[in-house]
Design an enzyme around this catalytic site. Structure first.
Site, short mmCIF file in Angstrom:
data_model
loop_
_atom_site.label_atom_id
_atom_site.label_comp_id
_atom_site.label_asym_id
_atom_site.label_seq_id
_atom_site.Cartn_x
_atom_site.Cartn_y
_atom_site.Cartn_z
CB SER A 1 -50.35 2.10 5.24
OG SER A 1 -49.27 1.84 6.14
CE LYS B 1 -53.77 -0.17 4.36
NZ LYS B 1 -55.11 0.45 4.33
CE1 TYR C 1 -52.82 -2.57 7.14
CE2 TYR C 1 -50.60 -1.70 6.98
CZ TYR C 1 -51.94 -1.52 7.25
OH TYR C 1 -52.40 -0.27 7.62
#
Ligand code: NAP
Length: 256
Positions: free
Chosen positions: A148, A165, A161
């Site tokens: 991402s 990533k 998150y």
């Protein structure tokens, strides 16, 4: 009506040929993973999709002929068994991911662990099973990890998150270095906000999406097909000398 000044959304007109190859796509039931599984199947690959929801796998199988394996990749055993059930694989896409949004000060260890387990640990375990098989069969192969843009910028509410990533990018680099000598290429794609169920959940509120959109020079969020085509390119022989890259699919967000 579409603004004529904006670039066109990707159309399924780019041709790939994966005939004779077997692909495994994790998180293939919805969103980006479903689009990747469909594109690879249309391009001649035999595709195995792994997902949690069996209904999604049934409908994917009906629509595209992909095989389905229902599993929870967030457990060590679930990830290992799913990879083993997929059989000998030539092309692997580690796409399954979750986003549990929490303000940093309230972020819970449970959500952090769950996020790391699905977004990073599952990619490690599934890739180990698949890469060991490739090496034993002396088959060159390709792996793409779906990371991402949030691996290299901080986003509010995305502590676990973003951390996951960033870790996935680093895992990608190490895999590229250690598996490259076996003829296995490993790369990542790093999409911006993409219009999927997850994208809708995290960015559906216009108050949150407008500032993000204003930082994308191409003036739109990504469609799942934008990401799927980048993944297919990295899996293809067209990318035969590309190993260990993080490819932004972000309309220029990271350079703006
Ligand atoms: P999505 O719409 O939520 O779909 C995710 C898929 O992964 C679903 O099929 C889901 O199955 C599966 N999955 C999640 N946890 C799983 C688990 N523990 N075991 C097995 N399958 C599991 O997400 P998406 O937007 O397509 O995202 C796909 C990937 O792109 C993720 O890695 C995400 O981080 C990344 N990404 C997304 C965006 C975005 O804006 N959408 C942007 C950049 C990167 P169930 O629904 O059955 O749980």
């Amino acid at each position: 009506m579409t603004d004529p000044h904006l670039p066109p959304v990707s159309r399924p007109n780019v041709q790939f040929d994966f005939s004779g190859q077997r692909a495994l796509v994790t998180g293939g039931g919805k969103g980006i993973g479903r689009e990747i599984a469909s594109l690879l199947a249309r391009s001649g690959a035999a595709v195995v999709a792994v997902s949690r929801s069996a209904e999604d796998l049934f409908s994917l199988s009906r629509e595209t002929g992909c095989e389905g394996v229902a599993a929870d990749l967030g457990t060590v055993d679930g990830a290992k068994r799913a990879a083993e059930a997929a059989g000998p694989i030539d092309l692997l896409v580690n796409n399954a991911g979750i986003a549990l949004l929490e303000p940093f000060l309230d972020a819970t260890p449970e959500a952090f662990d769950q996020t790391m387990n699905v977004n990073v640990r599952a990619a490690l375990i599934v890739s180990q099973v698949v890469a060991r098989g490739m090496i034993a069969r002396r088959t060159a192969g390709a792996i793409v990890n779906v990371s991402s843009q949030s691996s290299s910028v901080g986003l509010p509410l995305h502590a676990a998150y973003c951390a996951s990533k960033g870790a996935l990018d680093q895992l990608t680099r190490v895999m590229a270095i250690e598996l490259g000598p076996h003829g296995i290429r490993v790369n990542a794609v790093n999409p911006t906000v993409t219009l999927t169920p997850m994208g809708q959940m995290a960015w559906g509120d216009p108050a949150r999406s407008a500032p993000m959109l204003s930082r994308i020079p191409l003036g739109r969020f990504a469609q799942p097909l934008d990401v799927a085509q980048a993944v297919a390119y990295l899996l293809s022989d067209g990318a035969a000398m590309i190993n260990g890259v993080m490819l932004p699919v972000d309309g220029g967000f990271l350079t703006s």
